[in-house]
Design a protein around this motif. Structure first.
Motif, PDB file in Angstrom:
ATOM      1  N   ASP A  46      11.108   2.535   0.104  1.00 24.47           N
ATOM      2  CA  ASP A  46      11.262   3.369   1.300  1.00 24.47           C
ATOM      3  C   ASP A  46      10.819   2.623   2.554  1.00 24.47           C
ATOM      4  O   ASP A  46      11.448   2.719   3.612  1.00 24.47           O
ATOM      5  CB  ASP A  46      10.420   4.650   1.174  1.00 24.47           C
ATOM      6  N   ILE A  47       9.706   1.893   2.420  1.00 22.14           N
ATOM      7  CA  ILE A  47       9.059   1.236   3.558  1.00 22.14           C
ATOM      8  C   ILE A  47       8.554  -0.124   3.077  1.00 22.14           C
ATOM      9  O   ILE A  47       8.113  -0.259   1.931  1.00 22.14           O
ATOM     10  CB  ILE A  47       7.854   2.078   4.054  1.00 22.14           C
ATOM     11  N   ALA A  48       8.607  -1.106   3.954  1.00 27.53           N
ATOM     12  CA  ALA A  48       7.991  -2.403   3.666  1.00 27.53           C
ATOM     13  C   ALA A  48       7.030  -2.742   4.794  1.00 27.53           C
ATOM     14  O   ALA A  48       7.260  -2.387   5.950  1.00 27.53           O
ATOM     15  CB  ALA A  48       9.056  -3.486   3.524  1.00 27.53           C
ATOM     16  N   VAL A  95       5.817   2.002  -0.686  1.00 27.70           N
ATOM     17  CA  VAL A  95       5.530   1.035   0.374  1.00 27.70           C
ATOM     18  C   VAL A  95       5.371  -0.343  -0.272  1.00 27.70           C
ATOM     19  O   VAL A  95       4.381  -0.618  -0.945  1.00 27.70           O
ATOM     20  CB  VAL A  95       4.248   1.398   1.151  1.00 27.70           C
ATOM     21  N   LYS A  96       6.354  -1.187  -0.084  1.00 25.99           N
ATOM     22  CA  LYS A  96       6.315  -2.543  -0.638  1.00 25.99           C
ATOM     23  C   LYS A  96       5.571  -3.463   0.324  1.00 25.99           C
ATOM     24  O   LYS A  96       5.920  -3.553   1.508  1.00 25.99           O
ATOM     25  CB  LYS A  96       7.742  -3.062  -0.830  1.00 25.99           C
ATOM     26  N   MET A  97       4.536  -4.112  -0.162  1.00 26.06           N
ATOM     27  CA  MET A  97       3.727  -4.999   0.674  1.00 26.06           C
ATOM     28  C   MET A  97       4.183  -6.443   0.493  1.00 26.06           C
ATOM     29  O   MET A  97       4.363  -6.915  -0.629  1.00 26.06           O
ATOM     30  CB  MET A  97       2.253  -4.865   0.327  1.00 26.06           C
ATOM     31  N   ALA A 101       3.469  -4.759  -9.068  1.00 25.27           N
ATOM     32  CA  ALA A 101       4.787  -5.018  -8.482  1.00 25.27           C
ATOM     33  C   ALA A 101       4.724  -5.180  -6.967  1.00 25.27           C
ATOM     34  O   ALA A 101       5.752  -5.363  -6.314  1.00 25.27           O
ATOM     35  CB  ALA A 101       5.750  -3.889  -8.851  1.00 25.27           C
ATOM     36  N   GLY A 102       3.501  -5.103  -6.404  1.00 28.76           N
ATOM     37  CA  GLY A 102       3.343  -5.300  -4.976  1.00 28.76           C
ATOM     38  C   GLY A 102       3.499  -4.047  -4.135  1.00 28.76           C
ATOM     39  O   GLY A 102       3.590  -4.136  -2.902  1.00 28.76           O
ATOM     40  N   PHE A 103       3.507  -2.881  -4.779  1.00 25.49           N
ATOM     41  CA  PHE A 103       3.578  -1.626  -4.031  1.00 25.49           C
ATOM     42  C   PHE A 103       2.171  -1.136  -3.687  1.00 25.49           C
ATOM     43  O   PHE A 103       1.255  -1.235  -4.511  1.00 25.49           O
ATOM     44  CB  PHE A 103       4.316  -0.550  -4.836  1.00 25.49           C
ATOM     45  N   ALA A 104       2.010  -0.628  -2.478  1.00 24.92           N
ATOM     46  CA  ALA A 104       0.703  -0.149  -2.034  1.00 24.92           C
ATOM     47  C   ALA A 104       0.237   1.024  -2.892  1.00 24.92           C
ATOM     48  O   ALA A 104       0.999   1.955  -3.153  1.00 24.92           O
ATOM     49  CB  ALA A 104       0.764   0.266  -0.573  1.00 24.92           C
ATOM     50  N   GLU A 150      -1.971   6.791   9.288  1.00 25.64           N
ATOM     51  CA  GLU A 150      -0.723   7.499   9.006  1.00 25.64           C
ATOM     52  C   GLU A 150      -0.049   6.975   7.741  1.00 25.64           C
ATOM     53  O   GLU A 150       0.735   7.697   7.110  1.00 25.64           O
ATOM     54  CB  GLU A 150       0.239   7.418  10.192  1.00 25.64           C
ATOM     55  N   ASN A 151      -0.356   5.736   7.340  1.00 23.22           N
ATOM     56  CA  ASN A 151       0.288   5.219   6.135  1.00 23.22           C
ATOM     57  C   ASN A 151      -0.132   5.965   4.871  1.00 23.22           C
ATOM     58  O   ASN A 151       0.555   5.902   3.852  1.00 23.22           O
ATOM     59  CB  ASN A 151       0.046   3.711   5.978  1.00 23.22           C
ATOM     60  N   LEU A 152      -1.246   6.684   4.933  1.00 17.77           N
ATOM     61  CA  LEU A 152      -1.651   7.498   3.775  1.00 17.77           C
ATOM     62  C   LEU A 152      -0.741   8.702   3.589  1.00 17.77           C
ATOM     63  O   LEU A 152      -0.664   9.262   2.495  1.00 17.77           O
ATOM     64  CB  LEU A 152      -3.108   7.937   3.918  1.00 17.77           C
ATOM     65  N   ARG A 153      -0.038   9.085   4.645  1.00 14.93           N
ATOM     66  CA  ARG A 153       0.941  10.172   4.521  1.00 14.93           C
ATOM     67  C   ARG A 153       2.110   9.735   3.633  1.00 14.93           C
ATOM     68  O   ARG A 153       2.674  10.534   2.889  1.00 14.93           O
ATOM     69  CB  ARG A 153       1.455  10.605   5.891  1.00 14.93           C
ATOM     70  N   PHE A 154       2.473   8.439   3.714  1.00 16.38           N
ATOM     71  CA  PHE A 154       3.532   7.931   2.843  1.00 16.38           C
ATOM     72  C   PHE A 154       3.145   8.108   1.380  1.00 16.38           C
ATOM     73  O   PHE A 154       3.886   8.671   0.576  1.00 16.38           O
ATOM     74  CB  PHE A 154       3.786   6.430   3.079  1.00 16.38           C
ATOM     75  N   LEU A 155       1.958   7.597   1.062  1.00 21.11           N
ATOM     76  CA  LEU A 155       1.535   7.565  -0.342  1.00 21.11           C
ATOM     77  C   LEU A 155       1.297   8.960  -0.905  1.00 21.11           C
ATOM     78  O   LEU A 155       1.587   9.215  -2.079  1.00 21.11           O
ATOM     79  CB  LEU A 155       0.266   6.721  -0.482  1.00 21.11           C
ATOM     80  N   ALA A 156       0.778   9.855  -0.080  1.00 21.08           N
ATOM     81  CA  ALA A 156       0.495  11.215  -0.547  1.00 21.08           C
ATOM     82  C   ALA A 156       1.762  11.995  -0.835  1.00 21.08           C
ATOM     83  O   ALA A 156       1.724  13.042  -1.498  1.00 21.08           O
ATOM     84  CB  ALA A 156      -0.344  11.957   0.490  1.00 21.08           C
ATOM     85  N   ASN A 157       2.894  11.478  -0.355  1.00 28.04           N
ATOM     86  CA  ASN A 157       4.171  12.171  -0.558  1.00 28.04           C
ATOM     87  C   ASN A 157       5.168  11.338  -1.353  1.00 28.04           C
ATOM     88  O   ASN A 157       6.384  11.477  -1.206  1.00 28.04           O
ATOM     89  CB  ASN A 157       4.762  12.561   0.803  1.00 28.04           C
ATOM     90  N   ASP A 158       4.619  10.467  -2.219  1.00 28.59           N
ATOM     91  CA  ASP A 158       5.426   9.676  -3.161  1.00 28.59           C
ATOM     92  C   ASP A 158       6.463   8.789  -2.492  1.00 28.59           C
ATOM     93  O   ASP A 158       7.545   8.536  -3.054  1.00 28.59           O
ATOM     94  CB  ASP A 158       6.121  10.597  -4.185  1.00 28.59           C
ATOM     95  N   MET A 159       6.138   8.285  -1.298  1.00 28.30           N
ATOM     96  CA  MET A 159       7.015   7.325  -0.656  1.00 28.30           C
ATOM     97  C   MET A 159       6.528   5.923  -1.019  1.00 28.30           C
ATOM     98  O   MET A 159       5.327   5.645  -0.993  1.00 28.30           O
ATOM     99  CB  MET A 159       7.014   7.535   0.863  1.00 28.30           C
TER     100      MET A 159
END
Length: 243
Positions: A123-125, A215-217, A150-153, A204-213
């Motif tokens: 979804d996001i990098a 984030v590839k780092m 796999a490098g996902f946050a 705000e990036n914690l909103r991504f993770l809390a909603n199963d989005m």
């Protein structure tokens, strides 16, 4: 795949008011950032998105593209989402307006994530850089990130993560706040409410993770020069002078 860069730009800044219009080697900081982003040749279009008439005029009077925000926004991501809602675009990169030294190689690696993501699982990098200095690790202004294999946050925090029960095993990464979004993920993000984790850490990036989005780092070894203080501006002017 159409890729654009959006540079959210507010005139006011708590630590350094009006910093985006300060003189950097004969041009404003925001114009330097815009031109550097264009010159990377990574984007189909580059826009500055702002609530400021001064910044809007600065960009357009110098031949650039700018979009005036209609609403008030809490974050740069919200500001960008409003601007892209009716644009035909696939990937949107949030470029920081106070970082006039564009990291072309890092941005290229960020975009490569989407070009190779044939199943559209990302979804996001975003970017991370390894840090070893204890003061940097403990500084709450440096956001740390931990990732899966796999490098996902997995989590972002102002606290040092992971906790170093065995210091010899601990590796720390600082999050660099440049985001590349799929358009649909960006629009989804702005519709989600602030959750408890985001409210507590002010991230705000914690909103991504809390909603199963997802984030590839992407790891980088280059730290951008941001302009947060008058001293930073002096350093940036020195860089231009010496190049």
């Amino acid at each position: 795949m159409k890729i654009i860069a959006m540079i959210p730009a507010r005139f006011e800044a708590s630590r350094f008011p009006g910093k985006l219009m300060k003189n950097l080697a004969g041009k404003s900081v925001i114009l330097r950032t815009y031109e550097a982003t264009k010159q990377s040749n990574l984007f189909d279009e580059v826009y500055v998105v702002t609530d400021s008439e001064i910044i809007f005029n600065e960009i357009t009077s110098n031949g650039g593209k700018a979009i005036k925000s209609i609403k008030e926004h809490e974050s740069g991501s919200d500001r960008i989402a409003e601007a892209v809602e009716n644009l035909d675009v696939d990937i949107v990169v949030n470029v920081q307006g106070d970082e006039p030294f564009t990291q072309t190689e890092s941005l290229k690696n960020l975009l490569e994530v989407f070009k190779t993501d044939t199943k559209q699982q990302v979804d996001i990098a975003s970017l991370k850089i390894k840090i070893t200095d204890l003061e940097e690790i403990n500084n709450p202004n440096n956001v740390k990130v931990v990732c899966d294999e796999a490098g996902f946050a997995m989590y972002f925090s102002r606290s040092p993560i992971p906790f170093a029960r065995d210091a010899s095993k601990a590796v720390y990464y600082k999050h660099i706040g440049i985001y590349a979004f799929r358009k649909k993920a960006l629009l989804k993000f702005t519709q989600l409410p602030v959750n408890q984790l985001e409210a507590a850490e002010k991230l705000e990036n914690l909103r991504f993770l809390a909603n199963d989005m997802t984030v590839k780092m992407v790891e980088t070894n280059k730290l951008a020069i941001g302009i947060d203080t008058p001293e930073d501006l002096e350093k940036a002017n020195a860089v231009f002078k010496n190049n």
